[in-house]
Design an enzyme around this catalytic site. Sequence first.
Site, mmCIF file in Angstrom:
data_model
loop_
_atom_site.group_PDB
_atom_site.id
_atom_site.type_symbol
_atom_site.label_atom_id
_atom_site.label_comp_id
_atom_site.label_asym_id
_atom_site.label_seq_id
_atom_site.Cartn_x
_atom_site.Cartn_y
_atom_site.Cartn_z
ATOM 1 C CG ASP A 1 -2.021 1.008 1.157
ATOM 2 O OD1 ASP A 1 -2.321 1.478 0.041
ATOM 3 O OD2 ASP A 1 -2.578 1.356 2.212
ATOM 4 C CD GLU B 1 -0.525 5.429 -4.151
ATOM 5 O OE1 GLU B 1 -0.051 5.702 -3.038
ATOM 6 O OE2 GLU B 1 -1.294 4.495 -4.361
ATOM 7 C CG ASP C 1 -8.158 4.414 0.086
ATOM 8 O OD1 ASP C 1 -8.019 3.179 0.105
ATOM 9 O OD2 ASP C 1 -7.408 5.195 0.702
#
Length: 717
Positions: free
Chosen positions: A316, A319, A428
């Site tokens: 997670d 990015e 999300d």
Amino acid sequence: MEAFKMTDNVMGFRFGNPVETGVIQGEKTQVEVNLPIELREEGGKTTFTLKLTENDRVYGLGPNLGGINKRGRIYESYCTDDPLHHEDKTTLYGAHNFFVLEDDDVATGFFIDFPGRVKYDVGFTTLEELQVEIHGQDFGIYLLEGASIKEIVASFHKLTGKPYMPPKWGLGYFQSRWGYQTEKDVKKVYETFKEEEIPLDGIYLDLDYMEDFKDFTLSEERFPNFKDMALKMKEEGVRLIPIIDAGVKIEEGYPVYEEGIKGDHFVKDAEGKPYVAAVWPGKVHFPDFLKEETQKWFGDQYKILTDAGIEGVWNDMNEPAIFYDETSLQEGVEAAILAQGGNLNVNAFFSLRDKFMNIGNKLEYYRRFFHEIGDRRLTNEEVHNLYGYMMTKSASMGLRKHLGKRHVLISRASSIGMHRYGGLWTGDNSSWWSHLSLNLRMLPALNMSGFYYVGADTGGFGGHVSGELLTRWLQLSVFTPLLRNHSALGTRVQEPYAFGEDLTRANKKHIERRYMLIPYLYSEMLKTYETGGMMFTPLAFEFFGEEAQQAEDQMLLGEELMLAPVVSQNAKGRYVYLPEDMVLVDFKKYDSSLTLLKDGVQYVSYTLEDLKFFLRRNRLLPYTMPSQTVKDQDLSVLKVLGYVDTEAVYVLYDDDGESFGYEQGKIYKTTLYARKLENGGMRVEAKSNHPDLQTVNFTLMDGTGEIWNEEVKVQRG
Ligand code: GLC
């Protein structure tokens, strides 16, 4: 510029000195050809424009907002952590630079091999223009020709390599929540699934299993018997799947941090010092996943988890997401001190507010840290979209090495190339009806990019879900390879048993039906591994005509099924467009009902307890009886539903579900066959090299609506 011929239908063009992204596989033959598109360069950016006729459609661009047909919006390839996916957002977590432009006669595929930002204005600014803006001058462009979109997609998959294949248990149902804080919480979920007899193959563990959000640590306080619990649950077929974040906490004495410093594994700032950003654990350094040694080093860290019985991980915040960095926080604090006691005018107020409201993931952060690639030093912004991809590659190498069998691996950030190493969840989302339909629309674009092990947070991550929305969402998610119910801290709980007796019963039935469909879903995944192509196909890729082109809330699954889920509130059913005659299946554990429907628009009632889909003409759907876990599936008796007007064949793929044997073609193949005889009878056959399979029960509807029940023993072969 250099031009390459990759295959008869694929040409590559290379401009400047692009960063090697590892996406393109296969031989390149240099040729003397010009790019048949005019490029313009300005301010370090390269742009080109494609004309769009009224009937042109644009498909692809991965996990993005908007329709299946991408016209009418702006999209940006730049992996971004932005949990509020409102209508006007242009970037999400994935950056997938593949799209196909199609009118009624020709289709052309485009792939931009570039790790920085690419902007696509698809008929937004100018209705009849698709403008592509590449934020750089060093890149590759690949053009793919083909007779149909499906053909172009298949050659793109050849060009970019075989996809990640999860173990079979990865197709089970997974429960997750950011909020299961202790071993006790996790056990309670596990026990409740058992009590309610709802199938379950795993529980995802969010941040709280770690010590102070430190990667590769286990909290002694909250999870004192982690390994014991993981192993015991695994014996019952239920796995724990922990989260790993990209940022490594800066803390003396924490081995991952210390090794990272010693081994020079962290990205650097302009002064050559490890860059400091803040994420969940507070201040962190980011591993430089673009370096091979760092990939190996970080990959090896997963051993701590595999040693504790773990066989799956979610990567997670890769990015990478940044809450703030020291410079921006300092600026904000100084501005606030200056403003203290003052009487702010409008501009001063908004400027101050902006310093804090928009402090996360600021563009300038990604200009403040660097990657060394060969003899070049590039800002993260320039190679941004490789970061999550390379973290996933690193994890995949580590897990493969330390586990020796297949693992579940999903990532939040993604770009094409990563499909060889892991699957993804779509980030999300929110508990909004619009995100349920978005989930459906994203699926084909993900398959186009080569990603098959995909799914959204079922029920929605942010916001409070209603029981109705969760159940409707399950009616779609039971068909997606990754089926995970996940929600955010502080939102309404959303386990399938959280909404009273009636909905618990409905949700349980849906999850059971998912397990019934696993033989088919798994077979379709193995087939895409072997041949490329798509699992979820828009009607427009298969049928002509305006109705098919505009059917954005329906989808083909494999070559057998059409899905038409309910995606709106208070619905009791919906209108469905049937491009050809199909059999409506009301899918049940016993006695599914079949109804022959004529092509055209039909109203279909669809309650919360139903699971309905459509069988295409001369197609067979194999399935099995539900089980509590994938491990308990009994494949000795296979069931088949079919719509057989003349003749139908389905080849069911299966394997041991856990080894890498499929890479060498170790696949069981079962040929299921049905034929309507001239004299009115129905002939069925099943031939297989699957060791478990003994009997097949066929329930078939013919073109007159008559039902045939036939049972056959499996012939070996
Ligand atoms: C990110 C993830 C989400 C997770 C949360 C806490 O927002 O996308 O799935 O629950 O972080 O780790």
